[in-house]
Each structure stands twice: as structure tokens, then as C-alpha cells.
Design a protein around this motif. Sequence first.
Motif, PDB file in Angstrom:
ATOM      1  N   CYS A  68       3.741   7.901 -15.219  1.00 21.11           N
ATOM      2  CA  CYS A  68       4.174   8.806 -14.157  1.00 21.11           C
ATOM      3  C   CYS A  68       4.772   8.049 -12.981  1.00 21.11           C
ATOM      4  N   VAL A  69       4.420   6.762 -12.825  1.00 26.53           N
ATOM      5  CA  VAL A  69       4.972   5.974 -11.722  1.00 26.53           C
ATOM      6  C   VAL A  69       6.465   5.781 -11.910  1.00 26.53           C
ATOM      7  N   ALA A  70       6.873   5.434 -13.130  1.00 21.18           N
ATOM      8  CA  ALA A  70       8.304   5.279 -13.413  1.00 21.18           C
ATOM      9  C   ALA A  70       9.025   6.606 -13.280  1.00 21.18           C
ATOM     10  N   GLN A  71       8.375   7.675 -13.719  1.00 20.91           N
ATOM     11  CA  GLN A  71       8.996   9.000 -13.650  1.00 20.91           C
ATOM     12  C   GLN A  71       9.222   9.429 -12.206  1.00 20.91           C
ATOM     13  N   GLU A  72       8.254   9.148 -11.346  1.00 21.48           N
ATOM     14  CA  GLU A  72       8.321   9.606  -9.964  1.00 21.48           C
ATOM     15  C   GLU A  72       9.148   8.681  -9.071  1.00 21.48           C
ATOM     16  N   HIS A  73       9.119   7.372  -9.352  1.00 23.72           N
ATOM     17  CA  HIS A  73       9.713   6.420  -8.412  1.00 23.72           C
ATOM     18  C   HIS A  73      10.814   5.554  -9.006  1.00 23.72           C
ATOM     19  N   LEU A  89       0.809  -1.213   0.000  1.00 20.73           N
ATOM     20  CA  LEU A  89       0.000   0.000   0.000  1.00 20.73           C
ATOM     21  C   LEU A  89       0.848   1.271   0.000  1.00 20.73           C
ATOM     22  N   ASP A  90       2.127   1.149   0.321  1.00 22.18           N
ATOM     23  CA  ASP A  90       3.004   2.312   0.401  1.00 22.18           C
ATOM     24  C   ASP A  90       4.331   1.975  -0.270  1.00 22.18           C
ATOM     25  N   LEU A  91       4.643   2.636  -1.384  1.00 24.75           N
ATOM     26  CA  LEU A  91       5.894   2.354  -2.083  1.00 24.75           C
ATOM     27  C   LEU A  91       7.115   2.682  -1.231  1.00 24.75           C
ATOM     28  N   GLY A  92       6.949   3.520  -0.236  1.00 27.28           N
ATOM     29  CA  GLY A  92       8.052   3.834   0.643  1.00 27.28           C
ATOM     30  C   GLY A  92       8.555   2.626   1.428  1.00 27.28           C
ATOM     31  N   LEU A  93       7.725   1.572   1.490  1.00 20.14           N
ATOM     32  CA  LEU A  93       8.109   0.361   2.202  1.00 20.14           C
ATOM     33  C   LEU A  93       8.870  -0.628   1.330  1.00 20.14           C
ATOM     34  N   LEU A  94       9.056  -0.292   0.042  1.00 17.72           N
ATOM     35  CA  LEU A  94       9.689  -1.221  -0.892  1.00 17.72           C
ATOM     36  C   LEU A  94      11.044  -1.738  -0.409  1.00 17.72           C
ATOM     37  N   ILE A 117      13.484   2.990  -7.035  1.00 15.83           N
ATOM     38  CA  ILE A 117      13.343   1.540  -7.192  1.00 15.83           C
ATOM     39  C   ILE A 117      14.656   0.915  -7.642  1.00 15.83           C
ATOM     40  N   LEU A 118      15.371   1.575  -8.557  1.00 22.46           N
ATOM     41  CA  LEU A 118      16.630   1.035  -9.054  1.00 22.46           C
ATOM     42  C   LEU A 118      17.676   0.916  -7.955  1.00 22.46           C
ATOM     43  N   GLY A 119      17.495   1.645  -6.871  1.00 26.06           N
ATOM     44  CA  GLY A 119      18.431   1.533  -5.770  1.00 26.06           C
ATOM     45  C   GLY A 119      18.262   0.263  -4.959  1.00 26.06           C
ATOM     46  N   HIS A 120      17.150  -0.468  -5.185  1.00 28.45           N
ATOM     47  CA  HIS A 120      16.866  -1.639  -4.365  1.00 28.45           C
ATOM     48  C   HIS A 120      16.572  -2.892  -5.173  1.00 28.45           C
ATOM     49  N   ALA A 121      16.325  -2.754  -6.495  1.00 23.90           N
ATOM     50  CA  ALA A 121      15.952  -3.917  -7.293  1.00 23.90           C
ATOM     51  C   ALA A 121      16.135  -3.606  -8.764  1.00 23.90           C
ATOM     52  N   ASP A 122      16.123  -4.674  -9.585  1.00 26.52           N
ATOM     53  CA  ASP A 122      16.107  -4.479 -11.028  1.00 26.52           C
ATOM     54  C   ASP A 122      14.744  -3.925 -11.408  1.00 26.52           C
ATOM     55  N   PHE A 123      14.693  -3.144 -12.481  1.00 30.33           N
ATOM     56  CA  PHE A 123      13.465  -2.449 -12.859  1.00 30.33           C
ATOM     57  C   PHE A 123      13.231  -2.643 -14.350  1.00 30.33           C
ATOM     58  N   MET A 124      12.121  -3.273 -14.723  1.00 29.20           N
ATOM     59  CA  MET A 124      11.802  -3.512 -16.123  1.00 29.20           C
ATOM     60  C   MET A 124      10.802  -2.454 -16.596  1.00 29.20           C
ATOM     61  N   ALA A 125      11.182  -1.658 -17.558  1.00 26.54           N
ATOM     62  CA  ALA A 125      10.229  -0.733 -18.182  1.00 26.54           C
ATOM     63  C   ALA A 125       9.618  -1.466 -19.346  1.00 26.54           C
TER      64      ALA A 125
END
Length: 233
Positions: A77-82, A57-62, A86-94
Amino acid sequence: MEAPRSRRVGILGYGQLGQFLAQQLLARGPPLGLTLAWVWARDGASLGGLPPALRLLDLGLLPSTGVDLVVEVAHPCVAQEHGEDILGHADFMALKVTMTKSPQSFRAQGWLRERVAAAVASGTRTVLYEGPLRPLCPLAPNNVNTMAAAAVAAPGLGFDGVTACLVADPSVPDWHVVEVEVTSVGDKGRCLSVTSIRRNPAGPGAVTGSATLGSFWSSLQACTGHGGCVRLC
């Protein structure tokens, strides 16, 4: 011999693609070494069908979720904002696909929205935009991702060198069509040109083609960890 650790996958977005990937991970993921860690959506109420333990429920908990791979199938906008966090903690697939579609399949912004409305009213094939890719991206963020991927894959051209042509065509109500033309530098108009055309079946008015679902699932299985980089498919 100790079995390899299962990769924990988080999903951003719970629309058609997010639901499909979540179902695949739950039903087929474990034998493939994939586990659904959580699903996040801008509208948390849409996650009601999932067990509470799978709702983020909260992306801050990722950072505390121990996720290995994050798949973004939400609004751009999710990729733009976060994305950077996210890349600091996991791989990220666009993971985005854009095709020439029926007018009802476009999700346009700004002045382009009026062009789409006019195309719907006219019922005729309409070129919505033709020119450099860069100014088109914020006008149709859900519909130009194939073009954007090409610009990233061809750094010598980039978003200013790639030409984008967006067409609304009511004669293809259940298809998404992408035509890619690669042209070399030639003399007096004589040059090598290679053109490929892809036709992806899609429901009327759908933003995502049917074959794209399987493509996303295959890409998710193939992503084994790439040091926090962005993957395109």
C-alpha cells in the motif's frame, strides 16, 4: 579529478529487508558511493534503534532530503499511495519476490485467507489459486510479486494474460520455490516449452527468502539513476 558524488538512498520499510539494507549501507555503502539518507516506516517507533538523523517520520518531507534513490521494502500500500510522488523526486525500486511456500508464509487477504487457514489445518499440499494474475494481486500482495514482475516484463500478456498458480505446501517449510514455464504458440499441442525452477532457502514462516537479501543489495548497488522509472529485480 573530483570524486563522484555519493548517491543518497532512502528506505521505505524497516522489517527484515529494510534492516538488512540499512546495515549494509552503513557498513559497506560509502566505499561504493552509497549513503543511507533516511529510513521511513509506517510504525515510526520501530526506528528507535537508528540515530535520529536517519529517521524520516513524515514522507511529506521527502523532497527536502536530497535523496537520489528510494527503495521500497514495505507494505504494497505504500507504493500504491506514495509511488507517484516519490518518482517526482527520486528513482524508485519496486523490489518484491514471490514464491510457492509453506502455508504459514502466506499473508493473504479476503477469501484467500480462509483457503490458507484450511491448508494449514489440513497439513496437505493445496492449490490456493490458479487463474489470471490480476484478481490474485490484491488477495496476496506480499506473495505474488514475482508474478507481477513477469506481467510487467511481458506487456503482450500483462496481468490478464499471465496465469498464476499459488500453492501452499507444508513439505517445504524452509524453501520458497518458483517455477516459470514459457510456452510458445504451437499446433495440436506440439510447441516449445521452457521451464525454470528456483529454490530459495527461507526461515520457517518467512515471507522473504534468504538469498533475496543479497539480491536486493546487489540491485541497489547497480541502480545508478534511471530518470524516475520503476526498476524490477
